[in-house]
Design a protein around this motif. Sequence first.
Motif, PDB file in Angstrom:
ATOM      1  N   ARG A 137       0.837  -1.203   0.000  1.00 45.05           N
ATOM      2  CA  ARG A 137       0.000   0.000   0.000  1.00 45.05           C
ATOM      3  C   ARG A 137       0.872   1.253   0.000  1.00 45.05           C
ATOM      4  NH1 ARG A 137      -4.482  -1.396   4.744  1.00 45.05           N
ATOM      5  NH2 ARG A 137      -5.444  -3.225   3.718  1.00 45.05           N
ATOM      6  N   LYS A 182      -2.205  -8.573   8.131  1.00 46.13           N
ATOM      7  CA  LYS A 182      -1.459  -7.910   9.196  1.00 46.13           C
ATOM      8  C   LYS A 182      -0.370  -7.017   8.612  1.00 46.13           C
ATOM      9  CE  LYS A 182      -2.169 -11.843  12.322  1.00 46.13           C
ATOM     10  NZ  LYS A 182      -1.492 -12.916  13.103  1.00 46.13           N
ATOM     11  N   ASP A 183      -0.211  -5.827   9.181  1.00 41.31           N
ATOM     12  CA  ASP A 183       0.782  -4.864   8.724  1.00 41.31           C
ATOM     13  C   ASP A 183       2.140  -5.241   9.306  1.00 41.31           C
ATOM     14  OD1 ASP A 183       2.327  -2.737   7.967  1.00 41.31           O
ATOM     15  OD2 ASP A 183       1.090  -1.198   8.926  1.00 41.31           O
ATOM     16  N   ILE A 243       1.093  -5.485   3.854  1.00 40.39           N
ATOM     17  CA  ILE A 243       0.076  -6.252   4.580  1.00 40.39           C
ATOM     18  C   ILE A 243       0.208  -7.718   4.188  1.00 40.39           C
ATOM     19  CG2 ILE A 243      -2.362  -6.438   5.170  1.00 40.39           C
ATOM     20  CD1 ILE A 243      -1.158  -3.712   5.804  1.00 40.39           C
ATOM     21  N   THR A 292       4.998  -3.941   8.861  1.00 42.65           N
ATOM     22  CA  THR A 292       5.868  -2.821   9.218  1.00 42.65           C
ATOM     23  C   THR A 292       5.742  -2.480  10.701  1.00 42.65           C
ATOM     24  OG1 THR A 292       4.154  -1.222   8.542  1.00 42.65           O
ATOM     25  CG2 THR A 292       5.792  -1.854   6.892  1.00 42.65           C
ATOM     26  N   LYS A 293       4.732  -3.046  11.374  1.00 48.67           N
ATOM     27  CA  LYS A 293       4.546  -2.818  12.803  1.00 48.67           C
ATOM     28  C   LYS A 293       4.933  -4.043  13.638  1.00 48.67           C
ATOM     29  CE  LYS A 293       0.769   0.485  12.028  1.00 48.67           C
ATOM     30  NZ  LYS A 293      -0.657   0.798  12.267  1.00 48.67           N
ATOM     31  N   GLN A 318       2.770   0.653   3.551  1.00 48.95           N
ATOM     32  CA  GLN A 318       2.507  -0.543   4.351  1.00 48.95           C
ATOM     33  C   GLN A 318       2.672  -1.804   3.505  1.00 48.95           C
ATOM     34  OE1 GLN A 318      -1.554   0.936   5.363  1.00 48.95           O
ATOM     35  NE2 GLN A 318      -1.030   0.374   7.465  1.00 48.95           N
TER      36      GLN A 318
END
Length: 327
Positions: free
Chosen positions: A9, A78-79, A74, A81-82, A72
């Motif tokens: 994204r 789930k993302d 995904i 990057t986190k 991002q």
Amino acid sequence: MADVILEGRNLKKYYPVTKGLLQRTIGWVRAVDDVSFTIERGKTLSLVGESGAGKTTTAKQVLLLEKPTSGQIIFEGKDITKFSRSQLKQDYRSNVQAVQQNPWSSMNPRMRVRDIIGEPLAVNTKKDKKEIRARVEELLDQVGLNSSHADLYPHEFSGGQRQRIAVARALALNPKLVVLDEPVSALDVSIRAQIMNLLKDLQDQYNLSYLVIAHNLATVRYMSHSVAIMYLGQIVEYGDAEELFKDPLHPYTKALISASMLTLPEDEEKGVEKIILSGEMPSPLNPPPGCRFHPRCAEATERCSTEVPELRKRGKGNHWVSCYRKF
């Protein structure tokens, strides 16, 4: 609704350009500039474009070899990057593997094939030596080699066989997504079809998803379910593979397909002419305003040089294009 395994994204990757002893930032190389895409489970997405288009940098972000400047990634909703470091190792890295362009440079010439393929298992699982040995022999069989090859070194194999070993290593951890960086471009033409068929068979057998980085459009058309055409860090056309090849919309896509065709006498008789692009791709350090392709586009208008076209859906199918031309 499509079962999407990975989604990019609005990915951006900017590299600073510095000057002087104090390394003052004087500009940014926009290698990837606001790129979005999806990869469905069990399907293949190919990123296509000239050198410098940003396709390899995009793949490196998916593999976490490069951290996105923004955007991002995904994975299964789930993302990542986190994610914490332990989450990445447990939930992402083992599920996303890669096959490099040149299998010779990606293998340790001092390691036997058994250890090359078994290394991901030794590092990431609690399997003992006997279990790893059995898994390696199983993988060799799956890629068309046999157990006796496990005791040999990389230099004892042909290019096609080394690529099979690279595929076996990528499959060791039962990944869900495999990034294929020019998987057959370093191979002889006679071997390419064998490796492509192997990859397609493995995809069908294990419901694998592929992200393919390629410039050979014959390879792309044969392997892909969807295709994204990249130019100077951006996607200019995106859609189902067959529809995109049958009815290319963006002038850059048309030029790429034209360049990949052999010029035959009968084509000239039918009035089929090659599209020759003028000039070279501009620098991502200083991209042109408006549509980035407009300096090389024979159909560009004044609007193309001042306004950035959005990626918009055309027709009823899954076909998107970034262009002001009327279709």
